[in-house]
Design a protein around this motif. Structure first.
Motif, short mmCIF file in Angstrom:
data_model
loop_
_atom_site.label_atom_id
_atom_site.label_comp_id
_atom_site.label_asym_id
_atom_site.label_seq_id
_atom_site.Cartn_x
_atom_site.Cartn_y
_atom_site.Cartn_z
N ASN A 1 0.79 -1.23 0.00
CA ASN A 1 0.00 0.00 0.00
C ASN A 1 0.82 1.28 0.00
OD1 ASN A 1 -2.66 -0.90 -0.24
ND2 ASN A 1 -2.57 -1.67 1.86
N LEU B 1 2.48 1.90 -3.37
CA LEU B 1 1.69 1.92 -4.60
C LEU B 1 1.86 3.17 -5.46
CD1 LEU B 1 -1.79 0.30 -3.82
CD2 LEU B 1 0.08 -0.58 -5.21
N LEU C 1 -2.27 -5.47 -9.58
CA LEU C 1 -3.36 -5.01 -8.71
C LEU C 1 -4.68 -5.67 -9.11
CD1 LEU C 1 -2.45 -1.28 -8.18
CD2 LEU C 1 -2.36 -3.14 -6.52
N SER D 1 -7.41 -8.55 -7.66
CA SER D 1 -7.79 -9.25 -6.43
C SER D 1 -7.52 -10.74 -6.52
CB SER D 1 -9.27 -9.01 -6.12
OG SER D 1 -9.49 -7.64 -5.89
N VAL E 1 -8.66 -5.42 -4.02
CA VAL E 1 -8.06 -4.15 -4.45
C VAL E 1 -9.20 -3.14 -4.49
CG1 VAL E 1 -6.86 -2.94 -6.29
CG2 VAL E 1 -6.31 -5.33 -5.80
N THR F 1 -10.57 0.83 -4.97
CA THR F 1 -10.31 2.17 -5.49
C THR F 1 -11.30 3.13 -4.84
OG1 THR F 1 -9.71 1.17 -7.59
CG2 THR F 1 -10.02 3.55 -7.59
N MET G 1 -5.86 3.92 -4.77
CA MET G 1 -6.02 2.46 -4.74
C MET G 1 -5.33 1.90 -3.52
SD MET G 1 -5.38 1.42 -8.66
CE MET G 1 -6.20 -0.16 -8.68
N VAL H 1 -4.77 -2.05 -1.21
CA VAL H 1 -4.97 -3.49 -1.13
C VAL H 1 -5.39 -3.81 0.29
CG1 VAL H 1 -3.78 -5.71 -1.28
CG2 VAL H 1 -3.19 -3.86 -2.88
#
Ligand SMILES: Nc1ncnc2c1ncn2[C@@H]1O[C@H](COP(=O)(O)OP(=O)(O)OP(=O)(O)O)[C@@H](O)[C@H]1O
Length: 308
Positions: A199, A202, A225, A227, A240, A242, A248, A250
């Motif tokens: 995270n 990212l 990215l 799932s 994942v 947004t 974004m 995780v």
């Protein structure tokens, strides 16, 4: 674009056991790549192989145009837990100077130019005002930045960091990521980072090498990215998400945890199918060979805000 790191059917064996094999990918210059995988899958092993510290049992690894180990003078390396292991009686400046002199207390006198270079590296990581403090007087976050300064002081083309965010509080993690971001954006440095938690990184990541099913695979960040992929990779449900702002992140699937659902324990066949081994010949994901689109991926994916 030129590749910084090329794996060609690379494999490593330790203690008679294959740690990973069939590594076939290329990572472009100027990118920021995470190395991800669960404990013991061989992330540190990968960096050691790239540095030529471990022999390959198969294939080849080329780094900065040379066989692994030959270009180490052009690589900055911050090993795992390095800040715990170094002599904490050293000052921040002495520690950075080690990156130039390689001798603990400077058997050869330190030149003005070396001192200036060390100061410049400390300034870059924003720790110059702590130059004369002993490492024992610095927080873990500041020590990590000093360790990065030591790796930077030789002007490397490639910076490799093994879990640089481990055990740091949120603000310190952010500071380290900010330093990495500047190194990449301002100096064009290629960066590779072993990380358990994606995270925080990212916003700056271009792609990731993920260790799954005994193989290292490379994919651009938008492909990582996913799932389903991350759930397979971590062996537990991962989503994942947004946000409406485009950030974004995780996250473990909280619903499944509440339900007491058992973690995803995919079998080998399922993983093989997932990676479409037959389609790609070597058993690698489609993104295994980086291409020029990867450089753009960061901006596509980096809807997340630049860290402060
Ligand atoms: N010196 C060694 N001799 C034999 N096997 C080793 C040695 N060092 C590590 N290994 C094994 O190699 C495998 C990969 O280790 P490595 O440290 O590269 O994993 P990692 O993905 O970095 O793990 P972690 O996330 O826990 O740091 C592990 O199974 C480990 O037990």
């Amino acid at each position: 674009m030129t590749a910084s790191i090329i794996f060609d059917h690379a494999a490593v064996t330790r203690g008679g056991r294959t740690i990973w094999r069939n590594g076939c990918f290329a990572i472009e210059q100027g990118t920021v790549t995470a190395i991800v995988g669960t404990n013991g899958t061989g992330k540190t092993t990968m960096m050691q192989a790239e540095l030529g510290l471990l022999p390959l049992s198969e294939g080849s690894v080329t780094v900065l145009g040379e066989p692994a180990g030959k270009a180490n003078a052009r690589i900055g390396y911050v090993p795992q837990s390095y800040t715990n292991d170094i002599d904490s009686n050293l000052t921040a400046e002495q520690s950075v100077l080690l990156g130039l002199t390689g001798t603990r207390f400077g058997i050869h006198p330190v030149t003005k130019a070396q001192r200036a270079k060390a100061r410049e590296a400390l300034r870059f990581v924003n720790v110059e005002d702590k130059a004369s403090l002993r490492l024992s007087q610095l927080s873990g976050g500041l020590r990590q930045r000093v360790a990065i300064a030591q790796a930077l002081v030789c002007d490397p083309e490639l910076l490799m960091l093994d879990e640089p965010l481990a055990n740091l509080d949120l603000a310190s993690q952010r500071s380290v990521v900010h330093v990495l971001s500047r190194l990449n954006r301002e100096l064009g440095m290629t960066i590779q980072v072993v990380a358990h938690d994606l995270n925080m990184l990212l916003p700056i990541l271009t792609g990731a090498v993920y260790l799954l099913d005994g193989h290292p695979h490379y994919a651009a960040m938008d492909a990582v990215l996913d799932s389903t992929l991350l759930t397979h990779l971590y062996g537990t449900k991962v989503q994942v998400v947004t946000t409406p702002q485009g950030d974004m992140f995780v996250t473990p699937n909280a619903l499944d945890e509440r339900d007491g659902t058992t973690p995803d324990t995919h079998d080998v066949e399922e993983v093989a199918e997932f990676h479409d081994h037959a389609a790609h010949g070597h058993g690698h994901a489609a993104g295994d060979t980086a291409n020029t689109s990867n450089a753009n991926t960061a901006s596509n994916t980096n809807t997340a805000k630049e860290t402060a």
